[in-house]
Scaffold this motif. Sequence first.
Motif, PDB file in Angstrom:
ATOM      1  N   ARG A 158       0.881  -1.238  -0.162  1.00  0.00           N
ATOM      2  CA  ARG A 158       0.016   0.007  -0.159  1.00  0.00           C
ATOM      3  C   ARG A 158       0.774   1.350   0.064  1.00  0.00           C
ATOM      4  O   ARG A 158       0.649   2.371  -0.697  1.00  0.00           O
ATOM      5  CB  ARG A 158      -0.904   0.034   1.301  1.00  0.00           C
ATOM      6  CG  ARG A 158      -2.068   0.993   1.287  1.00  0.00           C
ATOM      7  CD  ARG A 158      -2.824   0.738   2.579  1.00  0.00           C
ATOM      8  NE  ARG A 158      -3.696  -0.425   2.409  1.00  0.00           N
ATOM      9  CZ  ARG A 158      -4.670  -0.433   1.657  1.00  0.00           C
ATOM     10  NH1 ARG A 158      -5.371   0.693   1.094  1.00  0.00           N
ATOM     11  NH2 ARG A 158      -5.498  -1.555   1.498  1.00  0.00           N
ATOM     12  N   ASN A 203       0.924   4.029  -3.044  1.00  0.00           N
ATOM     13  CA  ASN A 203       0.570   5.327  -2.953  1.00  0.00           C
ATOM     14  C   ASN A 203       1.518   6.342  -3.494  1.00  0.00           C
ATOM     15  O   ASN A 203       1.420   7.306  -4.002  1.00  0.00           O
ATOM     16  CB  ASN A 203       0.146   5.695  -1.558  1.00  0.00           C
ATOM     17  CG  ASN A 203      -0.951   4.916  -1.281  1.00  0.00           C
ATOM     18  OD1 ASN A 203      -1.773   4.996  -2.035  1.00  0.00           O
ATOM     19  ND2 ASN A 203      -1.342   4.596   0.148  1.00  0.00           N
ATOM     20  N   LYS A 212      -7.180   1.751  -6.370  1.00  0.00           N
ATOM     21  CA  LYS A 212      -5.719   2.412  -6.450  1.00  0.00           C
ATOM     22  C   LYS A 212      -4.852   1.833  -7.538  1.00  0.00           C
ATOM     23  O   LYS A 212      -4.208   2.459  -8.049  1.00  0.00           O
ATOM     24  CB  LYS A 212      -5.099   2.334  -5.039  1.00  0.00           C
ATOM     25  CG  LYS A 212      -5.735   2.920  -3.920  1.00  0.00           C
ATOM     26  CD  LYS A 212      -4.869   2.815  -2.645  1.00  0.00           C
ATOM     27  CE  LYS A 212      -5.356   3.825  -1.502  1.00  0.00           C
ATOM     28  NZ  LYS A 212      -6.574   3.590  -1.254  1.00  0.00           N
TER      29      LYS A 212
END
Length: 328
Positions: free
Chosen positions: A101, A105, A146
């Motif tokens: 993650r 990001n 995402k």
Amino acid sequence: MNHRTLGNVGAVSEVGYGSWQIGSDWGDVSEAEAVEAVETARDAGIDFFDTADVYGDGRSEQILGDVLEDDIASGDVTVATKAGRRLDPHVADGYDEANLRRFVNRSRENLGMETLDLVQLHCPPTDVYYRPETFDALDDLADEGKIASYGVSVERVEEGLKAIAYPGVETVQIIFNPFRQRPAELFLEEAAARDVGVICRVPLASGLLTGALSRDAEFPEDDHRNYNREGDAFDVGETFAGVPFETGLDAVDALEDRIPDDRALPEFALRWILDHDAVSTVIPGSTTPAHIESNAAASEAAPLSDAEREAANAVYDEYVREHVHHRW
């Protein structure tokens, strides 16, 4: 420029652009050179760009994000990045949801993308392919918007075969060229049977298959063709496709003696790859505009003849096979 289907990612140019070189590990590349390279690739019809978060510690991603900003916003290009090699130590346990993650990001910020087109695990330790929780984490990131798709970049055929057993894996990036032929034995067939896209990297064997390197070639200190010839920094298969440099030059000489005079060696190598229907795209990297344009033109070049394919196989068997076939 012809296009092919890349898993569920969609249609991409069958000649893409590998962006390692504009990030790091290939000697000094100025920002102006990097920008010109990306712009040249777009002008040549390339709409698939491959990068990674560790190429220049994000430099490659940032340059692509800046230069391709409008094309990214309009959906006219596909940008694939990779995650995992920021781990220190680079171990299988690090491929967990929290780290993935964090990496995703960071890449979203570098590229200026709300949803990353394609995220690939970046040549992780083999044990990662036996960790379903890693792929569950990628599923979660996809569900959250995402990432749009995910895949893997592998060192060995066996890793690719294990990866495509996971239903969410849409792409596999693998080294495949006339000096690294093993994927053609089984992997390509299995990937095609599962509609998995295949991205071929190191297509010109770090410059060997351009025919432009000589025995007295010198490489900058920060060029992996200098410091990674023995695999001191990362897998040796990434440098000259794992072929010992002198042996590779001998193989190139033999190959050039056996192919037609009107077929340039880089075109020969790229066409050899593209003549395999299971291949989705091939990603040569360069910062020289003329080379980028000629690489892109391989999409429209004639397929290899039977004699040309036989020449590639003969040279591989005589010079290269013993050094690479059993290893990757």
